[in-house]
Design a protein around this motif. Structure first.
Motif, PDB file in Angstrom:
ATOM      1  N   UNK A   4       0.666  -1.307   0.008  1.00 58.44           N
ATOM      2  CA  UNK A   4      -0.136  -0.166   0.036  1.00 58.44           C
ATOM      3  C   UNK A   4       0.939   1.345  -0.056  1.00 58.44           C
ATOM      4  N   UNK A   5       2.031   1.118  -0.461  1.00 54.40           N
ATOM      5  CA  UNK A   5       2.880   2.387  -0.320  1.00 54.40           C
ATOM      6  C   UNK A   5       2.580   3.518  -1.156  1.00 54.40           C
ATOM      7  N   UNK A   6       1.559   3.064  -2.381  1.00 59.23           N
ATOM      8  CA  UNK A   6       1.266   4.216  -3.429  1.00 59.23           C
ATOM      9  C   UNK A   6      -0.051   4.331  -3.125  1.00 59.23           C
ATOM     10  N   UNK A   7      -0.804   4.052  -2.019  1.00 58.79           N
ATOM     11  CA  UNK A   7      -2.060   4.023  -1.754  1.00 58.79           C
ATOM     12  C   UNK A   7      -2.485   5.711  -1.523  1.00 58.79           C
ATOM     13  N   UNK A   8      -1.683   6.582  -1.028  1.00 55.76           N
ATOM     14  CA  UNK A   8      -1.755   7.903  -0.632  1.00 55.76           C
ATOM     15  C   UNK A   8      -2.067   8.529  -2.149  1.00 55.76           C
ATOM     16  N   UNK A   9      -1.441   8.221  -3.083  1.00 55.42           N
ATOM     17  CA  UNK A   9      -1.242   8.794  -4.517  1.00 55.42           C
ATOM     18  C   UNK A   9      -2.885   8.688  -5.157  1.00 55.42           C
ATOM     19  N   UNK A  10      -3.640   7.626  -4.724  1.00 56.84           N
ATOM     20  CA  UNK A  10      -4.878   7.373  -5.197  1.00 56.84           C
ATOM     21  C   UNK A  10      -6.047   8.211  -4.532  1.00 56.84           C
ATOM     22  N   UNK A  11      -5.513   8.743  -3.557  1.00 58.34           N
ATOM     23  CA  UNK A  11      -6.671   9.650  -2.740  1.00 58.34           C
ATOM     24  C   UNK A  11      -7.373   8.772  -1.615  1.00 58.34           C
ATOM     25  N   UNK A  12      -8.453   9.548  -1.062  1.00 55.60           N
ATOM     26  CA  UNK A  12      -8.888   8.764   0.075  1.00 55.60           C
ATOM     27  C   UNK A  12      -9.741   7.453  -0.075  1.00 55.60           C
ATOM     28  N   UNK A  13      -9.645   6.451   0.438  1.00 54.85           N
ATOM     29  CA  UNK A  13     -10.384   5.234   0.171  1.00 54.85           C
ATOM     30  C   UNK A  13     -11.358   4.828   1.464  1.00 54.85           C
ATOM     31  N   UNK A  14     -12.427   4.355   1.276  1.00 51.17           N
ATOM     32  CA  UNK A  14     -13.295   3.838   2.489  1.00 51.17           C
ATOM     33  C   UNK A  14     -12.776   2.405   3.142  1.00 51.17           C
TER      34      UNK A  14
ATOM     35  N   UNK B 196       4.245  -2.895   5.942  1.00 50.32           N
ATOM     36  CA  UNK B 196       2.956  -2.306   6.346  1.00 50.32           C
ATOM     37  C   UNK B 196       2.838  -1.422   7.488  1.00 50.32           C
ATOM     38  N   UNK B 197       3.483  -1.893   8.371  1.00 51.33           N
ATOM     39  CA  UNK B 197       3.550  -1.104   9.698  1.00 51.33           C
ATOM     40  C   UNK B 197       4.332   0.124   9.522  1.00 51.33           C
ATOM     41  N   UNK B 198       5.320   0.189   8.518  1.00 49.03           N
ATOM     42  CA  UNK B 198       5.910   1.483   8.585  1.00 49.03           C
ATOM     43  C   UNK B 198       5.329   2.415   7.706  1.00 49.03           C
ATOM     44  N   UNK B 199       4.220   2.101   6.977  1.00 51.45           N
ATOM     45  CA  UNK B 199       3.257   3.095   6.464  1.00 51.45           C
ATOM     46  C   UNK B 199       2.851   4.117   7.413  1.00 51.45           C
ATOM     47  N   UNK B 200       2.560   3.741   8.533  1.00 50.98           N
ATOM     48  CA  UNK B 200       1.819   4.463   9.822  1.00 50.98           C
ATOM     49  C   UNK B 200       2.951   5.031  10.538  1.00 50.98           C
ATOM     50  N   UNK B 201       4.217   5.122  10.302  1.00 49.31           N
ATOM     51  CA  UNK B 201       5.152   5.708  11.149  1.00 49.31           C
ATOM     52  C   UNK B 201       4.878   7.155  11.308  1.00 49.31           C
ATOM     53  N   UNK B 202       4.744   7.502  12.546  1.00 48.40           N
ATOM     54  CA  UNK B 202       4.491   8.987  12.972  1.00 48.40           C
ATOM     55  C   UNK B 202       5.510  10.039  12.571  1.00 48.40           C
ATOM     56  N   UNK B 203       6.779   9.580  12.182  1.00 48.79           N
ATOM     57  CA  UNK B 203       7.737  10.678  11.865  1.00 48.79           C
ATOM     58  C   UNK B 203       7.996  10.786  10.441  1.00 48.79           C
TER      59      UNK B 203
ATOM     60  N   UNK C 213       5.372  10.477   7.464  1.00 46.54           N
ATOM     61  CA  UNK C 213       3.829  10.289   6.772  1.00 46.54           C
ATOM     62  C   UNK C 213       3.540  10.627   5.355  1.00 46.54           C
ATOM     63  N   UNK C 214       4.831  10.378   4.743  1.00 51.18           N
ATOM     64  CA  UNK C 214       4.722  10.452   3.265  1.00 51.18           C
ATOM     65  C   UNK C 214       3.937   9.475   2.485  1.00 51.18           C
ATOM     66  N   UNK C 215       3.802   8.316   2.942  1.00 50.87           N
ATOM     67  CA  UNK C 215       3.102   7.139   2.476  1.00 50.87           C
ATOM     68  C   UNK C 215       1.982   6.829   3.358  1.00 50.87           C
ATOM     69  N   UNK C 216       1.654   7.683   4.380  1.00 47.96           N
ATOM     70  CA  UNK C 216       0.321   7.380   5.202  1.00 47.96           C
ATOM     71  C   UNK C 216      -0.749   7.306   4.429  1.00 47.96           C
ATOM     72  N   UNK C 217      -1.732   6.146   4.296  1.00 44.17           N
ATOM     73  CA  UNK C 217      -2.767   5.966   3.520  1.00 44.17           C
ATOM     74  C   UNK C 217      -4.126   7.034   4.037  1.00 44.17           C
TER      75      UNK C 217
END
Length: 436
Positions: free
Chosen positions: A224-234, A305-312, A314-318
């Protein structure tokens, strides 16, 4: 012949001067016995004694200014001896420490830096941390070198006052090989026995390792590293995408990696050198190797996957869609915060349930039902879920504050307070004059 003069009569024997016996004067004896090093040592000792007496007198004058300082008794010879030995040792130690140390080679530092995991070399402060690490290595190296030189040059006296002086033990010298008996024949024999019983050295296992590396080195079950580029998802779409990704990954691995392995073991060369009584252990070795490859893939996918939610970082945060709804006089988020957390943790469970139905080579060849042990360790799943839960709570602080602001500003319009005020106003039936 008697009238002839002999050669002896022509040359008379030379008269030697009388021996000169001189006595050395006292001043000459003193000069010959003079030793500059000894004189300097005596001068240094006298300076230390004078300085100690001076400090003593000053201290006594400050503590008791009314009376004169009591007379100082001469120290015993043993005390003076230890005092001089201690002073000499500390002076020589300081001289040794001042000597320059051979600097550490740059390639050594680069080799040590290459041993740091890549995950620790990322982040905003990586340059500062790297510089501090190299400085610490250089500092420890110079300190160790100075200690080693000190131990080789000086011997610390057995004095109680010097017990607190730091002094590292000398590094142990490498032990040499024992060539008292021939070892070549026994070495070759043991090597052959190890190769015959340790199946990981078999050529088939090496090929199996190559299959795993070429297939999994840049492969993830869920990405899901490129999920942020696709915009918000439900949340529902997020869970569906995770399930589909796991299914596709399992099918791809089955058609590539697993198919190549089964084709390998159907060849007769795969069992070269394996005796009949070693077949079971050989297939068990292959099963363990395959299980480790699958576990490593699942563990690496979970960490990614856990690294996507790293608080430091947020460039790949879904990004997720969340609506603020009002229904039956209640204002709340949809989906709820609990459902939102469950959707994210669902991905961890989905990853852990993937690749669990691959048969072992033994069961595939014999028609059995045994499967590879590709289950993630419990501590990995626990770590992933606890880390994600903490990150979810931190990232939901903003939406919670936004929701609380709505409740405080507009909650009275929907909780019955506004309607009660209107009814009370109508019941009072005030006149126009009362409000003018």
């Amino acid at each position: 012949t008697s009238n002839k003069r002999s050669l002896r009569t022509l040359f008379r024997p030379a008269a030697l001067p009388p021996p000169v016996i001189s006595e050395t004067s006292p001043s000459q004896k003193k000069l010959l016995a003079h030793q500059r090093g000894k004189k300097q040592q005596e001068l240094l000792n006298q300076m230390l004694i004078d300085r100690a007496l001076e400090v003593y007198y000053i201290t006594m004058d400050e503590t008791d200014g009314r009376g004169a300082a009591p007379p100082i008794r001469e120290l015993p010879s043993t005390v003076r001896k230890y005092f001089f030995i201690k002073a000499d040792y500390l002076l020589m130690k300081e001289c040794v420490h001042r000597n320059p140390v051979v600097p550490i080679q740059q390639q050594w530092l680069m080799s040590m830096l290459a041993m740091v995991p890549q995950s620790l070399m990322e982040g905003r402060d990586r340059e500062r941390l790297t510089e501090e690490l190299l400085k610490e290595i250089v500092r420890d190296y110079e300190k160790s070198m100075k200690r080693c030189v000190l131990r080789r040059v000086l011997t610390k006296p057995d004095i109680k006052e010097l017990d607190k002086e730091e002094e590292a033990p000398l590094p142990s010298l490498p032990l040499g090989l024992d060539f008292s008996s021939t070892w070549r024949n026994s070495f070759i024999k043991e090597k052959k026995q190890i190769i015959s019983t340790l199946h990981i050295f078999h050529p088939t296992m090496k090929i199996l390792l190559d299959f795993g590396y070429t297939t999994f080195f840049n492969f993830l079950v869920v990405d899901f590293s490129s999920s942020r580029l696709k915009g918000p998802v439900d949340c529902k779409s997020f869970k569906t995408d995770a399930s589909l990704s796991c299914s596709k990954a399992e099918e791809e691995i089955m058609s590539t990696w697993y198919q190549r392995i089964t084709s390998l073991f159907t060849q007769s060369e795969a069992l070269d050198g394996i005796k009949l009584d070693q077949l079971e252990s050989f297939y068990n070795c292959a099963a363990v190797l395959m299980s480790n490859q699958l576990k490593e893939l699942l563990g690496r996918t979970t960490e990614s996957f856990v690294k996507l939610f790293d608080p430091e970082d947020r460039s790949h945060l879904p990004l997720f869609k969340m609506d603020l709804t009002f229904d039956e006089n209640r204002m709340e988020f949809y989906p709820s915060l609990q459902d939102f957390e469950e959707a994210i943790l669902f991905v961890v469970d989905c990853i852990g349930q993937t690749l669990q139905n691959f048969q072992t080579i033994r069961s595939w060849l014999t028609g059995g039902t045994a499967t590879l042990d590709a289950e993630l360790p419990p501590h990995t799943i626990q770590w992933a879920k606890s880390t994600l839960q903490k990150s979810i709570r931190d990232n939901l602080e903003g939406p919670k504050e936004h929701f609380q602001g709505y409740v405080e500003n507009y909650g009275w319009l929907v909780d019955g307070t506004a309607e009660e005020r209107i009814n009370r106003f109508e019941a009072e039936q005030p006149s126009f004059d009362e409000y003018t």
